[in-house]
Write a protein that holds these residues in place. Sequence first.
Motif, PDB file in Angstrom:
ATOM      1  N   HIS A  91      28.148  39.070  33.189  1.00 29.51           N
ATOM      2  CA  HIS A  91      28.934  40.192  33.647  1.00 29.51           C
ATOM      3  C   HIS A  91      30.174  40.235  34.592  1.00 29.51           C
ATOM      4  O   HIS A  91      29.894  41.049  35.598  1.00 29.51           O
ATOM      5  CB  HIS A  91      28.537  40.996  33.102  1.00 29.51           C
ATOM      6  CG  HIS A  91      26.889  41.470  32.747  1.00 29.51           C
ATOM      7  ND1 HIS A  91      27.269  42.396  31.565  1.00 29.51           N
ATOM      8  CD2 HIS A  91      26.094  41.257  32.469  1.00 29.51           C
ATOM      9  CE1 HIS A  91      26.337  41.923  30.707  1.00 29.51           C
ATOM     10  NE2 HIS A  91      25.219  41.583  31.389  1.00 29.51           N
ATOM     11  N   VAL A  92      31.011  39.009  34.604  1.00 32.74           N
ATOM     12  CA  VAL A  92      31.898  39.433  35.955  1.00 32.74           C
ATOM     13  C   VAL A  92      33.212  40.216  34.961  1.00 32.74           C
ATOM     14  O   VAL A  92      33.040  40.386  34.401  1.00 32.74           O
ATOM     15  CB  VAL A  92      32.194  37.849  35.076  1.00 32.74           C
ATOM     16  CG1 VAL A  92      34.170  38.150  36.559  1.00 32.74           C
ATOM     17  CG2 VAL A  92      31.043  36.893  36.293  1.00 32.74           C
ATOM     18  N   LEU A  93      33.007  40.917  36.061  1.00 26.18           N
ATOM     19  CA  LEU A  93      34.677  42.329  35.267  1.00 26.18           C
ATOM     20  C   LEU A  93      35.643  41.638  35.852  1.00 26.18           C
ATOM     21  O   LEU A  93      36.741  41.145  36.620  1.00 26.18           O
ATOM     22  CB  LEU A  93      33.782  42.734  36.727  1.00 26.18           C
ATOM     23  CG  LEU A  93      32.973  44.199  37.130  1.00 26.18           C
ATOM     24  CD1 LEU A  93      32.875  45.132  37.696  1.00 26.18           C
ATOM     25  CD2 LEU A  93      32.988  44.380  35.339  1.00 26.18           C
ATOM     26  N   ARG A  94      36.159  41.483  34.083  1.00 24.64           N
ATOM     27  CA  ARG A  94      37.708  41.320  34.061  1.00 24.64           C
ATOM     28  C   ARG A  94      38.704  42.395  34.344  1.00 24.64           C
ATOM     29  O   ARG A  94      38.529  43.579  34.745  1.00 24.64           O
ATOM     30  CB  ARG A  94      37.243  41.403  32.447  1.00 24.64           C
ATOM     31  CG  ARG A  94      39.125  41.226  32.137  1.00 24.64           C
ATOM     32  CD  ARG A  94      39.583  41.509  30.309  1.00 24.64           C
ATOM     33  NE  ARG A  94      38.236  41.191  29.574  1.00 24.64           N
ATOM     34  CZ  ARG A  94      37.999  40.036  29.425  1.00 24.64           C
ATOM     35  NH1 ARG A  94      39.867  39.290  29.280  1.00 24.64           N
ATOM     36  NH2 ARG A  94      37.000  38.628  28.738  1.00 24.64           N
ATOM     37  N   GLY A  95      39.822  41.723  35.161  1.00 26.75           N
ATOM     38  CA  GLY A  95      40.457  42.612  35.520  1.00 26.75           C
ATOM     39  C   GLY A  95      40.743  43.285  37.003  1.00 26.75           C
ATOM     40  O   GLY A  95      41.661  43.114  38.246  1.00 26.75           O
ATOM     41  N   LEU A  96      39.348  42.622  38.093  1.00 24.50           N
ATOM     42  CA  LEU A  96      39.030  42.227  39.096  1.00 24.50           C
ATOM     43  C   LEU A  96      38.941  40.839  39.798  1.00 24.50           C
ATOM     44  O   LEU A  96      38.635  40.045  39.010  1.00 24.50           O
ATOM     45  CB  LEU A  96      37.446  43.195  39.816  1.00 24.50           C
ATOM     46  CG  LEU A  96      37.376  44.809  39.155  1.00 24.50           C
ATOM     47  CD1 LEU A  96      36.236  44.885  39.627  1.00 24.50           C
ATOM     48  CD2 LEU A  96      38.663  44.929  39.951  1.00 24.50           C
ATOM     49  N   SER A  97      39.742  40.788  41.199  1.00 17.44           N
ATOM     50  CA  SER A  97      39.178  39.216  42.110  1.00 17.44           C
ATOM     51  C   SER A  97      37.696  38.889  41.871  1.00 17.44           C
ATOM     52  O   SER A  97      37.365  39.818  42.028  1.00 17.44           O
ATOM     53  CB  SER A  97      40.237  39.234  42.584  1.00 17.44           C
ATOM     54  OG  SER A  97      39.660  40.536  43.974  1.00 17.44           O
ATOM     55  N   VAL A  98      38.077  37.534  41.747  1.00 20.03           N
ATOM     56  CA  VAL A  98      36.674  37.161  42.365  1.00 20.03           C
ATOM     57  C   VAL A  98      36.727  37.790  43.813  1.00 20.03           C
ATOM     58  O   VAL A  98      35.209  38.750  43.988  1.00 20.03           O
ATOM     59  CB  VAL A  98      36.596  36.084  42.838  1.00 20.03           C
ATOM     60  CG1 VAL A  98      35.847  34.958  43.710  1.00 20.03           C
ATOM     61  CG2 VAL A  98      36.951  34.247  41.604  1.00 20.03           C
ATOM     62  N   ARG A  99      36.589  37.994  44.655  1.00 15.63           N
ATOM     63  CA  ARG A  99      36.710  39.015  45.943  1.00 15.63           C
ATOM     64  C   ARG A  99      36.495  39.896  45.807  1.00 15.63           C
ATOM     65  O   ARG A  99      34.964  40.417  46.579  1.00 15.63           O
ATOM     66  CB  ARG A  99      37.449  38.971  46.953  1.00 15.63           C
ATOM     67  CG  ARG A  99      37.976  39.348  48.220  1.00 15.63           C
ATOM     68  CD  ARG A  99      38.441  39.782  49.158  1.00 15.63           C
ATOM     69  NE  ARG A  99      39.212  38.378  49.423  1.00 15.63           N
ATOM     70  CZ  ARG A  99      39.094  38.139  50.368  1.00 15.63           C
ATOM     71  NH1 ARG A  99      38.541  37.696  51.047  1.00 15.63           N
ATOM     72  NH2 ARG A  99      40.019  36.665  50.171  1.00 15.63           N
ATOM     73  N   GLU A 100      36.503  40.648  44.889  1.00 17.69           N
ATOM     74  CA  GLU A 100      36.464  42.485  44.261  1.00 17.69           C
ATOM     75  C   GLU A 100      34.785  42.294  43.815  1.00 17.69           C
ATOM     76  O   GLU A 100      34.378  43.003  43.720  1.00 17.69           O
ATOM     77  CB  GLU A 100      37.563  43.140  43.936  1.00 17.69           C
ATOM     78  CG  GLU A 100      38.847  43.020  44.282  1.00 17.69           C
ATOM     79  CD  GLU A 100      39.880  43.326  43.043  1.00 17.69           C
ATOM     80  OE1 GLU A 100      41.066  44.238  44.087  1.00 17.69           O
ATOM     81  OE2 GLU A 100      40.072  43.404  42.521  1.00 17.69           O
ATOM     82  N   ASN A 101      35.271  41.447  43.023  1.00 18.45           N
ATOM     83  CA  ASN A 101      34.006  41.373  42.505  1.00 18.45           C
ATOM     84  C   ASN A 101      32.885  41.034  43.537  1.00 18.45           C
ATOM     85  O   ASN A 101      32.102  41.610  43.096  1.00 18.45           O
ATOM     86  CB  ASN A 101      33.842  40.178  40.823  1.00 18.45           C
ATOM     87  CG  ASN A 101      34.078  40.473  39.778  1.00 18.45           C
ATOM     88  OD1 ASN A 101      33.235  40.744  38.839  1.00 18.45           O
ATOM     89  ND2 ASN A 101      35.056  40.721  40.044  1.00 18.45           N
ATOM     90  N   LEU A 102      32.931  40.603  43.968  1.00 15.03           N
ATOM     91  CA  LEU A 102      31.746  40.123  45.344  1.00 15.03           C
ATOM     92  C   LEU A 102      31.155  41.365  45.649  1.00 15.03           C
ATOM     93  O   LEU A 102      30.285  42.056  46.300  1.00 15.03           O
ATOM     94  CB  LEU A 102      32.659  38.391  45.801  1.00 15.03           C
ATOM     95  CG  LEU A 102      32.213  37.908  45.753  1.00 15.03           C
ATOM     96  CD1 LEU A 102      33.153  36.712  46.573  1.00 15.03           C
ATOM     97  CD2 LEU A 102      30.708  37.379  44.689  1.00 15.03           C
ATOM     98  N   GLU A 103      32.946  42.164  46.080  1.00 13.30           N
ATOM     99  CA  GLU A 103      32.645  43.009  47.405  1.00 13.30           C
ATOM    100  C   GLU A 103      32.089  44.509  46.094  1.00 13.30           C
ATOM    101  O   GLU A 103      31.103  45.134  47.203  1.00 13.30           O
ATOM    102  CB  GLU A 103      34.154  43.770  47.685  1.00 13.30           C
ATOM    103  CG  GLU A 103      34.543  42.841  48.633  1.00 13.30           C
ATOM    104  CD  GLU A 103      35.255  42.754  49.114  1.00 13.30           C
ATOM    105  OE1 GLU A 103      36.749  43.462  48.993  1.00 13.30           O
ATOM    106  OE2 GLU A 103      35.790  42.566  50.421  1.00 13.30           O
ATOM    107  N   LEU A 104      31.808  44.494  44.872  1.00 16.36           N
ATOM    108  CA  LEU A 104      31.468  45.418  44.309  1.00 16.36           C
ATOM    109  C   LEU A 104      29.211  44.469  44.240  1.00 16.36           C
ATOM    110  O   LEU A 104      28.952  45.811  44.211  1.00 16.36           O
ATOM    111  CB  LEU A 104      32.064  45.357  42.519  1.00 16.36           C
ATOM    112  CG  LEU A 104      31.545  46.579  41.824  1.00 16.36           C
ATOM    113  CD1 LEU A 104      32.635  47.300  42.081  1.00 16.36           C
ATOM    114  CD2 LEU A 104      32.096  45.855  40.505  1.00 16.36           C
ATOM    115  N   GLY A 105      29.144  43.386  44.359  1.00 19.31           N
ATOM    116  CA  GLY A 105      28.617  43.272  44.919  1.00 19.31           C
ATOM    117  C   GLY A 105      26.890  44.371  45.721  1.00 19.31           C
ATOM    118  O   GLY A 105      26.098  44.319  45.660  1.00 19.31           O
TER     119      GLY A 105
END
Length: 239
Positions: A91-105
């Motif tokens: 469930h990696v979010l498309r359109g978000l950077s790696v950093r943004e994916n992590l921050e979302l966590g």
Amino acid sequence: MTSDVMLKLEGLASAYGKIDAVKGIDLEVKRGQIVTLLGANGAGKTTTLKTISGLVRAKAGRVLFEGNDITGMPAHQIARAGVVHVPEGRHVLRGLSVRENLELGAFTVKDPTLRKDRLEQVFAQFPILRTRANSDGSLLSGGEQQMLAIGRALMHGPKILLLDEPSMGLAPKLVLETMKIVKRLNEGGTTILLVEQNARLALRLAHYGYVLESGVIRLEGEAKQLSADPSIVQAYLGN
Ligand code: ATP
């Protein structure tokens, strides 16, 4: 309940409408352990993890975490308490950077300094994620996406990780790499409940194992004991 039991399932059952997926299971994960939950497709492994983490409602039974009944608590509260689920399929979010994916966590973490520290820790654990911090998360390779999914879970500061088939869809070399990551996380102090299709590999890492069949625990034991018995391996593990 002894104090070293971190997670305990008591008669846990869950269903999708009329389909009973998990039919009253008892399971324990001791602090510091890797416990693996094995079984064929459709045995109820994913449903068990989802019921623990609050994504599926329990029909009966209880989930105890550090002695507290967390059954039926909202998923975000369960995550905040330290029970963090890494779902199957990443469930990696498309359109978000790696950093943004992590921050979302880290949505459960209110303190910005702590969020920053956690991000640093994830980058230290997975240097490739630092290198790719500004890339779209969905452009990472399968192995890197798995690191991102685990990294995102680590942003919550988990006490126990519920890992659902982390090796799924990965090339053999990356499967081994993923298992090394699981081992390293555990050595770093994270308790782990690991769902795996690759039973032999999972039993090599785990301290204890359970075999689920049609929503029922058919077998449990020390991982060494389970993997040493050829009849068990053949009958229940199949690979
Ligand atoms: P897999 O390895 O294929 O993920 P699993 O052991 O994790 O299998 P579950 O996904 O927990 O098994 O499924 C347990 C049972 O519940 C199966 O019979 C499955 O068909 C059913 N099931 C799972 N998800 C749903 C759903 N969303 N709606 C209806 N039935 C479902």
